[in-house]
Motif scaffolding. Structure first.
Motif, short mmCIF file in Angstrom:
data_model
loop_
_atom_site.label_atom_id
_atom_site.label_comp_id
_atom_site.label_asym_id
_atom_site.label_seq_id
_atom_site.Cartn_x
_atom_site.Cartn_y
_atom_site.Cartn_z
N VAL A 143 3.41 10.28 -9.66
CA VAL A 143 2.69 10.46 -10.79
C VAL A 143 2.01 11.86 -10.64
CG1 VAL A 143 0.61 9.87 -12.21
CG2 VAL A 143 2.21 8.27 -11.08
N LEU A 144 1.41 12.11 -9.47
CA LEU A 144 0.91 13.62 -9.28
C LEU A 144 1.91 14.70 -9.34
CD1 LEU A 144 -1.52 12.76 -6.15
CD2 LEU A 144 -2.08 13.05 -8.63
N ILE A 145 2.84 14.37 -8.98
CA ILE A 145 4.12 15.71 -9.05
C ILE A 145 4.54 15.51 -10.61
CG2 ILE A 145 6.60 16.17 -7.92
CD1 ILE A 145 5.74 14.91 -5.34
N VAL A 146 4.92 14.77 -11.26
CA VAL A 146 5.26 14.55 -12.35
C VAL A 146 4.51 15.45 -13.37
CG1 VAL A 146 5.92 13.05 -14.46
CG2 VAL A 146 6.74 12.54 -12.28
N THR A 147 3.09 14.73 -13.27
CA THR A 147 2.02 15.57 -13.94
C THR A 147 1.51 17.04 -13.47
OG1 THR A 147 0.54 14.54 -12.71
CG2 THR A 147 1.11 13.53 -14.51
N ARG A 148 2.55 17.58 -12.54
CA ARG A 148 2.21 18.97 -11.99
C ARG A 148 0.78 19.18 -11.71
NH1 ARG A 148 4.71 23.28 -15.93
NH2 ARG A 148 4.27 24.60 -14.15
N TRP A 149 0.06 18.06 -10.93
CA TRP A 149 -1.04 18.27 -10.55
C TRP A 149 -1.45 19.29 -9.60
CZ3 TRP A 149 -2.66 17.32 -5.23
CH2 TRP A 149 -4.16 17.52 -5.04
N PRO A 150 -0.31 19.35 -8.71
CA PRO A 150 -0.32 20.54 -7.68
C PRO A 150 -0.04 21.78 -8.18
CG PRO A 150 1.19 18.88 -6.63
CD PRO A 150 0.89 18.68 -8.17
N GLY A 151 0.27 21.99 -9.43
CA GLY A 151 0.88 23.36 -10.10
C GLY A 151 1.85 23.92 -9.51
N GLU A 152 1.78 25.13 -8.93
CA GLU A 152 2.89 26.01 -8.59
C GLU A 152 3.07 26.29 -7.05
OE1 GLU A 152 3.91 29.43 -10.60
OE2 GLU A 152 4.20 28.34 -12.46
N ILE A 156 0.93 -1.17 0.04
CA ILE A 156 0.06 -0.10 -0.08
C ILE A 156 0.74 1.36 0.11
CG2 ILE A 156 -1.53 1.28 1.32
CD1 ILE A 156 -2.82 -1.30 2.38
N SER A 157 1.67 1.19 0.79
CA SER A 157 2.95 2.43 0.84
C SER A 157 3.61 2.80 -0.31
CB SER A 157 3.89 1.98 1.81
OG SER A 157 5.09 2.96 1.88
N ALA A 158 3.81 1.43 -1.11
CA ALA A 158 4.70 1.67 -2.47
C ALA A 158 3.76 2.29 -3.41
CB ALA A 158 5.07 0.21 -2.73
N VAL A 159 2.44 1.93 -3.38
CA VAL A 159 1.55 2.39 -4.31
C VAL A 159 1.19 3.88 -3.92
CG1 VAL A 159 -0.93 2.24 -5.23
CG2 VAL A 159 0.36 0.28 -4.73
N VAL A 160 0.96 4.12 -2.69
CA VAL A 160 1.01 5.55 -2.31
C VAL A 160 2.08 6.57 -2.80
CG1 VAL A 160 1.03 7.15 -0.55
CG2 VAL A 160 -0.47 5.26 -0.57
N THR A 161 3.34 5.90 -2.63
CA THR A 161 4.55 6.67 -3.22
C THR A 161 4.60 6.81 -4.55
OG1 THR A 161 5.92 5.73 -1.34
CG2 THR A 161 7.14 6.30 -3.29
N ALA A 162 4.10 5.81 -5.42
CA ALA A 162 4.14 5.80 -7.13
C ALA A 162 3.18 6.81 -7.43
CB ALA A 162 3.93 4.33 -7.49
N LEU A 163 1.92 6.75 -6.79
CA LEU A 163 0.80 7.71 -7.06
C LEU A 163 1.17 9.14 -6.88
CD1 LEU A 163 -2.34 5.66 -5.97
CD2 LEU A 163 -1.60 6.41 -8.29
N ILE A 164 2.02 9.35 -5.87
CA ILE A 164 2.43 10.76 -5.40
C ILE A 164 3.47 11.33 -6.58
CG2 ILE A 164 3.66 12.21 -3.85
CD1 ILE A 164 2.22 10.89 -1.50
#
Length: 203
Positions: free
Chosen positions: A157-166, A147-155
């Protein structure tokens, strides 16, 4: 030998290697639990830094991420055998360390470069840990580890796709959450190994 046979042989060899590596960690189960708690506390500190500071800076976050990776690298080093083969845990720790260093360099990088470099490192670390977790025997597997590994991978992905923006606060929060979940995974792994050790002692 067919490709399927070669793949099966490779998986079996990797699983056998992990079993040997885990055997070296069993006597250090308490150290794994302590390391996990330290990483959790560093993650909580990271969240506090990015949410409570009047001036948002990711440099302290990067320092905490790098420090946590040093503790994790110690676990990987403890599982290494005489062949000096780098363990998957050590590889994941190095990837997380590079992510921390990229975050420290945030003032000199654009958000696009920061998101790409740090996010790819975290994503790769999650994939390495996930492959390792599913290859472990059930007796040595803690439910929170994959579960932790999946959370790490998903986070990642979110950062790579710049979901948080700036939004630096949101980026820092993602880093902090990833560290907290990763720390709990090490605690769970350590508890699982202690139980396995206690079973052996009773026998």
């Amino acid at each position: 030998m067919s490709d399927k046979s070669a793949d099966a042989a490779e998986r079996d060899a990797f699983r056998a290697y992990l079993v040997t590596a885990v055997a070296r960690l069993v006597p250090r189960a308490r150290a794994l639990i302590i390391t996990g708690v330290i990483i959790v506390l560093l993650g909580v500190a990271l969240v506090a830094v990015v949410t409570q500071s009047r001036v948002v800076s990711l440099i302290p976050a990067g320092i905490l991420m790098t420090l946590a990776s040093f503790f994790e690298l110690g676990i990987g080093h403890s599982a290494r055998g005489d062949d000096a083969r780098t363990t998957p845990w050590a590889r994941a720790a190095v990837l997380n360390m590079f992510a921390g260093l990229f975050v420290i360099a945030a003032p000199f990088l654009s958000i696009a470069w920061l998101s790409g470099l740090a996010g790819m490192c975290i994503l790769a670390a999650g994939i390495v840990r996930l492959r390792c977790d599913f290859a472990l025997p059930l007796v040595h597997r803690s439910a929170i580890m994959p579960i932790s590994a999946v959370v790490t991978a998903l986070i990642g992905v979110l950062i790579v796709t710049r979901w948080p923006g700036e939004n630096l606060v949101l980026i820092g929060l993602l880093f902090g959450v990833e560290m907290i979940v990763r720390g709990w995974a090490w605690v769970g792994f350590g508890v699982t190994l202690r139980r396995a050790l206690n079973r052996v002692v009773r026998q």
